[in-house]
Design a protein around this motif. Structure first.
Motif, PDB file in Angstrom:
ATOM      1  N   UNK A  39       0.837  -1.202   0.000  1.00 40.69           N
ATOM      2  CA  UNK A  39       0.000   0.000   0.000  1.00 40.69           C
ATOM      3  C   UNK A  39       0.872   1.252   0.000  1.00 40.69           C
ATOM      4  N   UNK A  40       1.912   1.260   0.804  1.00 41.84           N
ATOM      5  CA  UNK A  40       2.831   2.401   0.836  1.00 41.84           C
ATOM      6  C   UNK A  40       3.498   2.613  -0.527  1.00 41.84           C
ATOM      7  N   UNK A  41       3.943   1.533  -1.154  1.00 47.19           N
ATOM      8  CA  UNK A  41       4.538   1.650  -2.492  1.00 47.19           C
ATOM      9  C   UNK A  41       3.535   2.296  -3.453  1.00 47.19           C
ATOM     10  N   UNK A  42       2.323   1.781  -3.484  1.00 51.03           N
ATOM     11  CA  UNK A  42       1.332   2.302  -4.422  1.00 51.03           C
ATOM     12  C   UNK A  42       0.995   3.761  -4.119  1.00 51.03           C
ATOM     13  N   UNK A  43       0.916   4.117  -2.838  1.00 55.64           N
ATOM     14  CA  UNK A  43       0.642   5.515  -2.491  1.00 55.64           C
ATOM     15  C   UNK A  43       1.770   6.427  -2.955  1.00 55.64           C
ATOM     16  N   UNK A  44       3.024   5.988  -2.816  1.00 51.74           N
ATOM     17  CA  UNK A  44       4.136   6.837  -3.261  1.00 51.74           C
ATOM     18  C   UNK A  44       4.176   6.965  -4.781  1.00 51.74           C
ATOM     19  N   UNK A  45       3.504   6.057  -5.480  1.00 49.92           N
ATOM     20  CA  UNK A  45       3.396   6.154  -6.936  1.00 49.92           C
ATOM     21  C   UNK A  45       2.199   7.005  -7.359  1.00 49.92           C
ATOM     22  N   UNK A  46       1.402   7.453  -6.377  1.00 50.89           N
ATOM     23  CA  UNK A  46       0.264   8.317  -6.670  1.00 50.89           C
ATOM     24  C   UNK A  46      -1.094   7.658  -6.605  1.00 50.89           C
ATOM     25  N   UNK A  47      -1.156   6.384  -6.281  1.00 51.01           N
ATOM     26  CA  UNK A  47      -2.438   5.696  -6.157  1.00 51.01           C
ATOM     27  C   UNK A  47      -3.141   6.153  -4.887  1.00 51.01           C
ATOM     28  N   UNK A  48      -4.460   6.227  -4.953  1.00 48.62           N
ATOM     29  CA  UNK A  48      -5.259   6.512  -3.768  1.00 48.62           C
ATOM     30  C   UNK A  48      -6.251   5.368  -3.577  1.00 48.62           C
ATOM     31  N   UNK A  49      -6.553   5.122  -2.313  1.00 49.74           N
ATOM     32  CA  UNK A  49      -7.439   4.015  -1.967  1.00 49.74           C
ATOM     33  C   UNK A  49      -8.885   4.466  -1.919  1.00 49.74           C
ATOM     34  N   UNK A  50      -9.790   3.523  -2.264  1.00 49.40           N
ATOM     35  CA  UNK A  50     -11.201   3.760  -2.019  1.00 49.40           C
ATOM     36  C   UNK A  50     -11.384   3.910  -0.511  1.00 49.40           C
ATOM     37  N   UNK A  51     -12.474   4.469  -0.110  1.00 48.54           N
ATOM     38  CA  UNK A  51     -12.708   4.753   1.305  1.00 48.54           C
ATOM     39  C   UNK A  51     -12.742   3.501   2.176  1.00 48.54           C
ATOM     40  N   UNK A  52     -13.293   2.422   1.681  1.00 45.11           N
ATOM     41  CA  UNK A  52     -13.449   1.227   2.504  1.00 45.11           C
ATOM     42  C   UNK A  52     -12.897  -0.004   1.791  1.00 45.11           C
ATOM     43  N   UNK A  53     -12.566  -0.975   2.586  1.00 45.08           N
ATOM     44  CA  UNK A  53     -12.146  -2.267   2.049  1.00 45.08           C
ATOM     45  C   UNK A  53     -13.365  -2.953   1.445  1.00 45.08           C
ATOM     46  N   UNK A  54     -13.179  -3.572   0.305  1.00 45.57           N
ATOM     47  CA  UNK A  54     -14.267  -4.302  -0.346  1.00 45.57           C
ATOM     48  C   UNK A  54     -14.258  -5.729   0.174  1.00 45.57           C
ATOM     49  N   UNK A  55     -15.251  -6.032   0.973  1.00 44.65           N
ATOM     50  CA  UNK A  55     -15.370  -7.346   1.583  1.00 44.65           C
ATOM     51  C   UNK A  55     -15.624  -8.400   0.506  1.00 44.65           C
ATOM     52  N   UNK A  56     -14.963  -9.539   0.648  1.00 46.31           N
ATOM     53  CA  UNK A  56     -15.182 -10.707  -0.223  1.00 46.31           C
ATOM     54  C   UNK A  56     -14.974 -10.381  -1.711  1.00 46.31           C
ATOM     55  N   UNK A  57     -14.099  -9.436  -2.008  1.00 48.66           N
ATOM     56  CA  UNK A  57     -13.868  -8.995  -3.391  1.00 48.66           C
ATOM     57  C   UNK A  57     -13.526 -10.176  -4.306  1.00 48.66           C
ATOM     58  N   UNK A  58     -12.668 -11.060  -3.839  1.00 53.11           N
ATOM     59  CA  UNK A  58     -12.286 -12.238  -4.615  1.00 53.11           C
ATOM     60  C   UNK A  58     -12.918 -13.515  -4.068  1.00 53.11           C
ATOM     61  N   UNK A  59     -14.040 -13.372  -3.363  1.00 53.65           N
ATOM     62  CA  UNK A  59     -14.726 -14.510  -2.779  1.00 53.65           C
ATOM     63  C   UNK A  59     -14.704 -14.427  -1.267  1.00 53.65           C
ATOM     64  N   UNK A  60     -15.351 -15.378  -0.611  1.00 53.15           N
ATOM     65  CA  UNK A  60     -15.463 -15.338   0.849  1.00 53.15           C
ATOM     66  C   UNK A  60     -14.101 -15.218   1.538  1.00 53.15           C
ATOM     67  N   UNK A  61     -13.983 -14.188   2.369  1.00 50.94           N
ATOM     68  CA  UNK A  61     -12.758 -13.962   3.132  1.00 50.94           C
ATOM     69  C   UNK A  61     -11.616 -13.342   2.360  1.00 50.94           C
ATOM     70  N   UNK A  62     -11.807 -13.054   1.099  1.00 51.17           N
ATOM     71  CA  UNK A  62     -10.744 -12.481   0.262  1.00 51.17           C
ATOM     72  C   UNK A  62     -11.017 -10.993   0.044  1.00 51.17           C
ATOM     73  N   UNK A  63     -10.860 -10.231   1.125  1.00 52.09           N
ATOM     74  CA  UNK A  63     -11.097  -8.798   1.080  1.00 52.09           C
ATOM     75  C   UNK A  63      -9.949  -8.095   0.354  1.00 52.09           C
ATOM     76  N   UNK A  64     -10.258  -6.995  -0.307  1.00 47.81           N
ATOM     77  CA  UNK A  64      -9.250  -6.221  -1.009  1.00 47.81           C
ATOM     78  C   UNK A  64      -9.540  -4.735  -0.888  1.00 47.81           C
ATOM     79  N   UNK A  65      -8.473  -3.985  -0.914  1.00 43.94           N
ATOM     80  CA  UNK A  65      -8.540  -2.533  -1.008  1.00 43.94           C
ATOM     81  C   UNK A  65      -8.308  -2.208  -2.479  1.00 43.94           C
ATOM     82  N   UNK A  66      -9.209  -1.434  -3.077  1.00 43.82           N
ATOM     83  CA  UNK A  66      -9.060  -1.026  -4.475  1.00 43.82           C
ATOM     84  C   UNK A  66      -8.379   0.338  -4.475  1.00 43.82           C
ATOM     85  N   UNK A  67      -7.338   0.457  -5.296  1.00 43.34           N
ATOM     86  CA  UNK A  67      -6.593   1.714  -5.398  1.00 43.34           C
ATOM     87  C   UNK A  67      -6.605   2.183  -6.851  1.00 43.34           C
TER      88      UNK A  67
END
Length: 159
Positions: A127-155
């Motif tokens: 996350x720190x690497x991506x932020x230093x490259x200029x990426x910003x995160x969505x406000x909340x973590x997307x629960x089960x993004x890749x299926x049950x228990x596979x939460x992801x932060x979209x940047x």
């Protein structure tokens, strides 16, 4: 007293496009990098076939040490970073940044408007690497993004 081994520098790893001959090594690298969720070989094969100009590797002359995989929409409006991996022995050397810098340079060159990626919410180093490259995160973590228990932060990065 013997000399200390020289620390490897980024110049010793060649950044290049992947070749068909690299696919076995790429699959091994992906399994090492993401042991719980590696891409199956056939998916890497198909990504190579579909996105050959957006699959970059770092090669030390004997093995692959890192890769970045980008998928781009046909109209070039959006790209996704589909994978970024560095071998355990090379982490912390700036190679992830080197791969991302080159991928983003190429995407700017073809006129891509925005780049997205997902990251495990607890992977603070990524996350720190991506932020230093200029990426910003969505406000909340997307629960089960890749299926049950596979939460992801979209940047997102607007180019």
């Amino acid at each position: 007293m013997g000399a200390l081994p020289a620390r490897r520098t980024a110049r010793q790893l060649r950044l290049r496009g992947v070749t068909e001959a690299d696919l076995d090594a790429l699959a091994l690298l992906d399994r090492e990098t993401f042991p719980e969720e590696p891409y199956p070989y056939f998916v890497l094969r198909q990504m190579y076939d579909v996105y050959p100009d957006h699959l970059l590797v770092l090669d030390d002359g004997t093995e692959l040490k890192g890769y970045v995989l980008v998928g781009t929409a046909p109209d070039k409006s959006r790209s996704w970073i589909l994978g970024l991996g560095i071998t355990r022995d090379e982490r912390g050397q700036g190679y992830g940044r080197r791969l991302m810098d080159e991928a983003l340079r190429r995407l700017r060159g073809i006129g891509v408007a925005e780049v997205l990626l997902t990251v495990v919410p607890t992977n603070t180093a990524a996350i720190l690497l991506y932020e230093t490259l200029g990426f910003t995160a969505e406000q909340t973590t997307r629960q089960d993004y890749f299926g049950p228990g596979a939460d992801r932060l979209v940047m997102r990065l607007r180019l």
